[in-house]
Design a protein around this motif. Structure first.
Motif, mmCIF file in Angstrom:
data_model
loop_
_atom_site.group_PDB
_atom_site.id
_atom_site.type_symbol
_atom_site.label_atom_id
_atom_site.label_comp_id
_atom_site.label_asym_id
_atom_site.label_seq_id
_atom_site.Cartn_x
_atom_site.Cartn_y
_atom_site.Cartn_z
ATOM 1 N N TYR A 9 0.867 -1.184 0.000
ATOM 2 C CA TYR A 9 0.000 0.000 0.000
ATOM 3 C C TYR A 9 0.902 1.232 0.000
ATOM 4 C CZ TYR A 9 -3.956 3.020 1.226
ATOM 5 O OH TYR A 9 -4.917 3.999 1.224
ATOM 6 N N THR B 143 1.039 5.130 0.075
ATOM 7 C CA THR B 143 0.217 6.274 0.433
ATOM 8 C C THR B 143 1.000 7.560 0.217
ATOM 9 O OG1 THR B 143 -0.912 7.394 2.256
ATOM 10 C CG2 THR B 143 0.889 5.919 2.846
ATOM 11 N N SER C 214 0.083 9.828 6.288
ATOM 12 C CA SER C 214 1.269 9.230 6.896
ATOM 13 C C SER C 214 0.987 7.781 7.270
ATOM 14 C CB SER C 214 1.673 10.024 8.142
ATOM 15 O OG SER C 214 0.666 9.931 9.142
ATOM 16 N N GLY C 215 2.051 7.061 7.603
ATOM 17 C CA GLY C 215 1.873 5.681 8.014
ATOM 18 C C GLY C 215 1.031 5.551 9.266
ATOM 19 N N GLU C 216 1.171 6.511 10.196
ATOM 20 C CA GLU C 216 0.385 6.475 11.430
ATOM 21 C C GLU C 216 -1.108 6.640 11.144
ATOM 22 O OE1 GLU C 216 3.045 8.195 10.925
ATOM 23 O OE2 GLU C 216 4.517 7.413 12.349
ATOM 24 N N VAL D 127 -2.717 5.767 8.387
ATOM 25 C CA VAL D 127 -3.213 4.516 7.805
ATOM 26 C C VAL D 127 -3.355 3.449 8.880
ATOM 27 C CG1 VAL D 127 -2.768 2.722 6.101
ATOM 28 C CG2 VAL D 127 -2.187 5.094 5.586
ATOM 29 N N ALA D 128 -2.394 3.410 9.838
ATOM 30 C CA ALA D 128 -2.476 2.432 10.926
ATOM 31 C C ALA D 128 -3.690 2.690 11.811
ATOM 32 C CB ALA D 128 -1.193 2.470 11.752
ATOM 33 N N GLN E 30 2.200 -4.623 3.731
ATOM 34 C CA GLN E 30 3.332 -3.715 3.655
ATOM 35 C C GLN E 30 2.859 -2.312 3.292
ATOM 36 O OE1 GLN E 30 7.052 -5.776 1.922
ATOM 37 N NE2 GLN E 30 5.347 -6.703 0.803
ATOM 38 N N LEU E 31 3.497 -1.302 3.889
ATOM 39 C CA LEU E 31 3.093 0.084 3.692
ATOM 40 C C LEU E 31 4.313 0.911 3.312
ATOM 41 C CD1 LEU E 31 0.811 2.262 4.020
ATOM 42 C CD2 LEU E 31 1.675 2.598 6.340
ATOM 43 N N LEU E 32 4.121 1.813 2.357
ATOM 44 C CA LEU E 32 5.170 2.727 1.934
ATOM 45 C C LEU E 32 4.579 4.123 1.801
ATOM 46 C CD1 LEU E 32 8.034 3.365 0.840
ATOM 47 C CD2 LEU E 32 7.157 2.794 -1.452
ATOM 48 N N ALA E 33 5.088 5.063 2.589
ATOM 49 C CA ALA E 33 4.661 6.461 2.503
ATOM 50 C C ALA E 33 5.674 7.205 1.634
ATOM 51 C CB ALA E 33 4.560 7.082 3.898
#
Length: 453
Positions: free
Chosen positions: A120, A122, A126-128, A130-131, A145-148
């Protein structure tokens, strides 16, 4: 420092002009030129092999592979996609801000992460953030997996290293390439970034989902070439005041178009609606005038929709207002009603509404609209458990609608007992619990209704 040179790019076709003009010199569209920074050199060579290159061969020698689709776990989403995601396929999904695009895709990726590798990307959050959304939706974050990041070159490097099966870019308007000097979201940046990501998806074979912004007119922002590059174009619709959301396919190289998926927004995210006809039907405690139920066809799915009409004495010029239907077609139907049925509405205000916010784009709703108008004008409710569909011609004839058998079976399944339909749609075998009333002209339809009362 040298002064930055600017050009004017068309948002429809991507053509450029050294100065602003009201009409695009390329596609002749009006008011489509926007100012952008002139790029050094041309990026036309980057579009040469979006689908890959190969030697010349005859079509008969090509043996297409039947790639298995990857189900997302969201039944309504899979229905619109044509059965699931296709390896190497690129999906573009657009919708109004806050409609639920990010929520839908995060739910889909969370379910896919237990089976395949997902990523994902974004660019707006931010990653926070999305979390927090995943926590609020009670999703399992393990494996997702996440990528900002918004830099195209860095995104490409991560894709090469991780090699995920499914990739979501939220959103394409935030991504920029260092090879271009224009700002993120400009025509050149959106076109170039979408082309680069699409080529990477075709070469690596991963499924790519791009989130796109929409303009105030409801169309996807950016150049129109963006819709031509991708394989599937989806629109996420719905009123923010309503808990229901609709997702439509307007282009799909791997499935049917005009498919409809229905979701309900809950505290735990979007949930598929198994019986969408219930949301488009009002539940009146007693029979009311001006209401008629029709069966419309959205892709392969029949839907029962209530058509409401209000006819009242006009104060001044009579008004014709429609919600969910074509206003020009309403004017034509009123003329047909006058000429062939002798019902005059020239001195009346006529308001017609499709309940639930659904848009009726097919002419099969003509008969239901006329029945609702006459019911409101005469202040006489139609028979309960009556459903109607059929196209009305200028000569007063009632023409058949496609997939008539499926429409009738859907009506019978929901408990309707009478169906006023075109004679050409009359089934050869009786449908249990449903009395078929076939008609050929609108005056015949009104005569049949009087017999039912």
């Amino acid at each position: 420092m040298a002064k930055t040179k600017s050009v004017y790019s068309c948002t429809e076709c991507g053509a450029t002009s050294p100065k602003w003009a009201g009409q695009c010199p390329g596609c002749s569209g009006w008011n489509t030129l926007v100012e952008t920074v002139a790029e050094q050199g041309t990026g036309a060579h980057r579009f040469a092999s979006l689908a890959g290159t190969a030697q010349v061969q005859t079509l008969a020698d090509i043996r297409p592979r039947d790639e298995p689709r990857l189900a997302t776990g969201l039944e309504e989403f899979d229905r619109v996609l044509g059965g699931g995601l296709v390896p190497g396929g690129v999906v573009l999904i657009g919708g109004d801000p806050g409609i639920g695009k990010s929520t839908l895709l995060l739910q889909a990726l969370a379910q896919l992460a237990s089976r395949v590798s997902t990523l994902y990307i974004t660019g707006e959050e931010s990653g926070e953030q999305v979390a927090l959304r995943a926590q609020r939706l009670a999703l399992d974050p393990s494996g997702l997996q996440l990528l900002a990041e918004i830099n195209l070159e860095k995104i490409g490097a991560v894709l090469s290293d991780t090699r995920p099966r499914v990739v979501v870019v939220d959103s394409i308007q935030t991504v920029y390439s260092e090879q271009l000097t224009s700002a993120p979201g400009s025509v050149a940046q959106v076109r170039e970034c979408a082309a680069q990501l699409t080529r990477a998806a075709k070469q690596a074979g991963h499924s790519l989902i791009l989130v796109g912004h929409v303009t105030k007119e409801g169309t996807l922002a950016g150049p129109r070439v963006l819709e031509h590059i991708v394989d599937t174009v989806l629109y996420f619709e719905g009123e923010t005041s309503s808990s229901f959301r609709l997702i439509r396919a307007f282009k799909n190289r791997y499935g049917a178009v005009n498919e409809l998926g229905v979701f309900a927004m809950t505290e735990r995210g979007l949930r598929g609606v198994s019986n969408p006809s219930a949301m488009f039907l009002s539940h009146h405690g007693q029979p009311v005038s001006g209401s008629c139920v029709m069966v419309t066809q959205e892709g392969t799915r029949p839907l029962l929709v209530e058509i409401q009409a209000l006819v009242d004495s006009a104060h001044g010029n009579p008004r014709r207002l429609t919600v969910g239907l074509d206003a020009a077609r309403l004017a034509m139907l009123l003329a047909v009603l006058h000429r062939h049925a002798g019902v005059v509405c020239a001195d009346q205000d006529v308001f017609v509404n499709a309940v639930g916010g659904v848009k009726i784009g097919e002419p099969a709703g003509d008969l239901a609209v006329l029945l609702a108008i006459v019911s409101s004008l005469k202040n006489r409710p139609l028979p309960q458990k009556l459903v109607a569909f059929g196209e009305v011609g200028l000569a007063g004839e009632i023409r058949p609608a496609p997939r008539g058998q499926e429409r009738l079976r859907e009506a019978a399944k929901l408990g309707f007992t009478h169906a006023l339909i075109p004679k050409a749609n009359a089934p050869k075998q009786k449908i249990e619990g449903l009395t078929i009333i076939p008609v050929e002209r609108i005056e015949e339809a009104f005569a049949k209704l009087r017999e039912l009362e």
